[in-house]
Design a protein around this motif. Sequence first.
Motif, short mmCIF file in Angstrom:
data_model
loop_
_atom_site.label_atom_id
_atom_site.label_comp_id
_atom_site.label_asym_id
_atom_site.label_seq_id
_atom_site.Cartn_x
_atom_site.Cartn_y
_atom_site.Cartn_z
N VAL A 78 31.76 64.32 117.61
CA VAL A 78 33.08 64.50 118.20
C VAL A 78 33.53 63.17 118.79
CG1 VAL A 78 34.51 65.91 119.74
CG2 VAL A 78 32.41 66.87 118.78
N THR A 79 34.70 62.72 118.40
CA THR A 79 35.23 61.43 118.86
C THR A 79 36.44 61.65 119.75
OG1 THR A 79 36.56 61.23 116.85
CG2 THR A 79 34.39 60.18 116.83
N ASP A 87 24.69 66.85 123.58
CA ASP A 87 25.48 65.77 124.17
C ASP A 87 25.50 64.51 123.31
OD1 ASP A 87 26.05 67.40 126.30
OD2 ASP A 87 24.53 66.52 127.63
N GLY A 88 24.42 64.25 122.61
CA GLY A 88 24.34 63.04 121.80
C GLY A 88 25.31 63.01 120.64
N HIS A 89 25.97 64.14 120.38
CA HIS A 89 26.93 64.21 119.28
C HIS A 89 28.35 63.87 119.74
CE1 HIS A 89 24.27 66.23 116.24
NE2 HIS A 89 23.58 66.42 117.35
N VAL A 90 28.51 63.57 121.02
CA VAL A 90 29.83 63.23 121.56
C VAL A 90 29.96 61.71 121.66
CG1 VAL A 90 31.39 63.44 123.52
CG2 VAL A 90 30.02 65.40 122.81
N TYR A 91 30.87 61.14 120.90
CA TYR A 91 31.11 59.70 120.92
C TYR A 91 32.39 59.34 121.68
CZ TYR A 91 27.44 58.75 117.48
OH TYR A 91 26.23 58.62 116.84
N VAL A 133 34.56 70.72 123.30
CA VAL A 133 34.40 71.07 121.89
C VAL A 133 32.91 71.14 121.54
CG1 VAL A 133 34.74 70.26 119.52
CG2 VAL A 133 36.63 70.17 121.15
N ALA A 134 32.14 70.16 122.01
CA ALA A 134 30.71 70.14 121.72
C ALA A 134 30.00 71.34 122.35
CB ALA A 134 30.10 68.84 122.21
#
Length: 319
Positions: A194-195, A215-219, A207-208
């Motif tokens: 997610v950006t 959490d590591g998928h949120v940029y 969204v995440a």
Amino acid sequence: MPVADRPLLLVLRALGLGDFLTGLPALRALRIAYPGHRLVLAAPRPLEPLASLSGAVDELHPTRPLARLDEALAGADLAVNLHGRGPDSHRVLLHARPKRLLAFANAEAPETAAMPAWRPREHEVRRWCRLLEEAGIRANPSRLELTRPAWTPVWDAATTVVHPGSADPARRWPVERFAAVARAEREAGRGVVVTGSPAEVGLAEEVARLGGLEDGHVYAGKTDLLELAALVAAAARVVCGDTGVAHLATALGTPSVVLFGPMSPEYWGPPAERRQHRVLWAGEIGGVRTSAPHPGLLLIDVADVIHELAELDHLRRAA
């Protein structure tokens, strides 16, 4: 001849990411038409790395929208207004005393009286190409590409970028719907990131959380524009609203699903012939500046987005 000794070609487009990317074909046309000139783009500083990737710009001069330009840019051989129809943007360039100005005609700027007429119902890319064409400069509106950044993130090659944000709340699809798409992508075995901008960190984290992502998928808030471009370039596909990231996906050739409302894709959408960029629009326009998603945007369901993502899979397999 050293770059500094070449005649100056000054271009004003002091706007955001999407505006810069839709102006790329016009910038390329100017680069081709004036190979011996030093092409300086007056634009916000964060766009500088992307201007370098375009190959069309010798230098980006940092400026704010409609701010007076530095005296170092005075006396350009040619100044081109790719910012707007004036008169304020015309005056910014006229104050810099160019030998010649190219812009759309505006009655409040008499110097532009014989110049091309503004058409309100025109695609943003074609508008600026037409300005040049009517001045005798050939312009190809399909030249939207950016060179891919050298840095590549390390992740699954099937990763989907979900970009839920937009500077305009009217163009922002609900968080829970983006989250449902993210969850569906994850359940289909694809990686999801997610950006977003620093102002959209909370939105991306929501969204995440709702989409079952770690959490590591949120940029969001962790990248500059060059790093964001690298994320988009490395992704298998992008899901976003009508925002700069949609234009970034087009420029980098990354398949995308773009949700429109309240603006029509007729004016800001990806080229219709590029089937790897799927457009969803309910056909309703108006009410651009509101604090809630546009009613037309709310007519787009999660199932609609998932269907278009499946269509992208069909296209990939057919290819």
